[in-house]
Design a protein around this motif. Structure first.
Motif, PDB file in Angstrom:
ATOM      1  N   GLN A 147       0.975  -1.117  -0.151  1.00 58.02           N
ATOM      2  CA  GLN A 147      -0.107   0.036  -0.032  1.00 58.02           C
ATOM      3  C   GLN A 147       0.868   1.188  -0.038  1.00 58.02           C
ATOM      4  OE1 GLN A 147      -2.312  -1.199   3.599  1.00 58.02           O
ATOM      5  NE2 GLN A 147      -4.203  -1.202   2.257  1.00 58.02           N
ATOM      6  N   TYR A 192       2.004   1.771  -3.404  1.00 60.68           N
ATOM      7  CA  TYR A 192       0.975   2.405  -4.239  1.00 60.68           C
ATOM      8  C   TYR A 192       0.768   4.062  -4.108  1.00 60.68           C
ATOM      9  CZ  TYR A 192      -3.450   4.278  -6.008  1.00 60.68           C
ATOM     10  OH  TYR A 192      -4.307   5.219  -6.417  1.00 60.68           O
ATOM     11  N   THR A 193       0.904   4.372  -2.833  1.00 63.33           N
ATOM     12  CA  THR A 193       1.201   5.889  -2.412  1.00 63.33           C
ATOM     13  C   THR A 193       2.450   6.787  -3.337  1.00 63.33           C
ATOM     14  OG1 THR A 193       2.275   5.786  -0.315  1.00 63.33           O
ATOM     15  CG2 THR A 193       0.168   5.739  -0.210  1.00 63.33           C
ATOM     16  N   TYR A 211      -5.000  -4.494  -7.675  1.00 66.99           N
ATOM     17  CA  TYR A 211      -5.471  -3.322  -6.736  1.00 66.99           C
ATOM     18  C   TYR A 211      -4.935  -1.966  -7.043  1.00 66.99           C
ATOM     19  CZ  TYR A 211      -4.666  -0.368  -2.562  1.00 66.99           C
ATOM     20  OH  TYR A 211      -4.616   0.688  -1.715  1.00 66.99           O
ATOM     21  N   ALA A 212      -3.908  -1.715  -7.549  1.00 63.93           N
ATOM     22  CA  ALA A 212      -3.233  -0.450  -8.099  1.00 63.93           C
ATOM     23  C   ALA A 212      -4.119   0.089  -9.445  1.00 63.93           C
ATOM     24  CB  ALA A 212      -1.733  -0.460  -8.232  1.00 63.93           C
ATOM     25  N   GLN A 254      -7.107  -0.900 -10.151  1.00 61.74           N
ATOM     26  CA  GLN A 254      -8.426  -0.606  -9.816  1.00 61.74           C
ATOM     27  C   GLN A 254      -8.429   0.704  -8.984  1.00 61.74           C
ATOM     28  OE1 GLN A 254     -10.110  -3.466  -6.962  1.00 61.74           O
ATOM     29  NE2 GLN A 254     -12.077  -2.186  -6.822  1.00 61.74           N
ATOM     30  N   GLU A 255      -7.426   1.002  -8.211  1.00 62.85           N
ATOM     31  CA  GLU A 255      -7.313   2.429  -7.379  1.00 62.85           C
ATOM     32  C   GLU A 255      -7.258   3.656  -8.405  1.00 62.85           C
ATOM     33  OE1 GLU A 255      -7.637   3.293  -4.248  1.00 62.85           O
ATOM     34  OE2 GLU A 255      -8.507   1.212  -4.173  1.00 62.85           O
ATOM     35  N   PHE A 256      -6.230   3.393  -9.627  1.00 61.69           N
ATOM     36  CA  PHE A 256      -6.082   4.370 -10.409  1.00 61.69           C
ATOM     37  C   PHE A 256      -7.356   4.567 -11.253  1.00 61.69           C
ATOM     38  CE2 PHE A 256      -1.467   3.428 -10.119  1.00 61.69           C
ATOM     39  CZ  PHE A 256      -1.217   4.846  -9.652  1.00 61.69           C
ATOM     40  N   GLN A 299     -10.614   3.968 -10.498  1.00 61.29           N
ATOM     41  CA  GLN A 299     -11.599   4.694  -9.571  1.00 61.29           C
ATOM     42  C   GLN A 299     -11.295   6.172  -9.598  1.00 61.29           C
ATOM     43  OE1 GLN A 299     -11.729   2.622  -6.165  1.00 61.29           O
ATOM     44  NE2 GLN A 299     -13.053   1.112  -6.738  1.00 61.29           N
ATOM     45  N   HIS A 300     -10.257   6.481  -9.549  1.00 58.36           N
ATOM     46  CA  HIS A 300      -9.828   8.079  -9.390  1.00 58.36           C
ATOM     47  C   HIS A 300      -9.606   8.835 -10.778  1.00 58.36           C
ATOM     48  CE1 HIS A 300      -8.842   6.346  -5.590  1.00 58.36           C
ATOM     49  NE2 HIS A 300      -9.152   7.275  -5.161  1.00 58.36           N
TER      50      HIS A 300
END
Length: 70
Positions: A30, A33-34, A61-62, A64-66, A68-69
């Motif tokens: 995590q 990712y930050t 995961y990464a 999906q996060e990118f 979503q934003h």
């Protein structure tokens, strides 16, 4: 602490070493990712990551996060 000091390059190097030695340390993933500012940076980093199931999980995961934003 390195991330907070804006020394993200060194922080990433140490985090990659951490997940290489202890691939199930999700908090290290995590933190990686930050440090990433884009999907492109993620793709540049992937060859440095360990060949492990957790790398695949992190990649999903990464992404999906990118996305979503976006």
């Amino acid at each position: 602490a390195l991330i907070h000091q804006k020394n993200e390059k060194e922080a990433l190097q140490r985090l990659v070493r951490s997940v290489t030695l202890m691939p199930y340390n999700w908090s290290a993933w995590q933190e990686i990712y930050t440090c990433l500012e884009s999907v492109g940076r993620l793709h540049e980093l992937i060859p440095s990551l360990p060949r492990h199931l957790m790398t695949r999980i992190f990649t999903v995961y990464a992404h999906q996060e990118f996305f979503q934003h976006d």
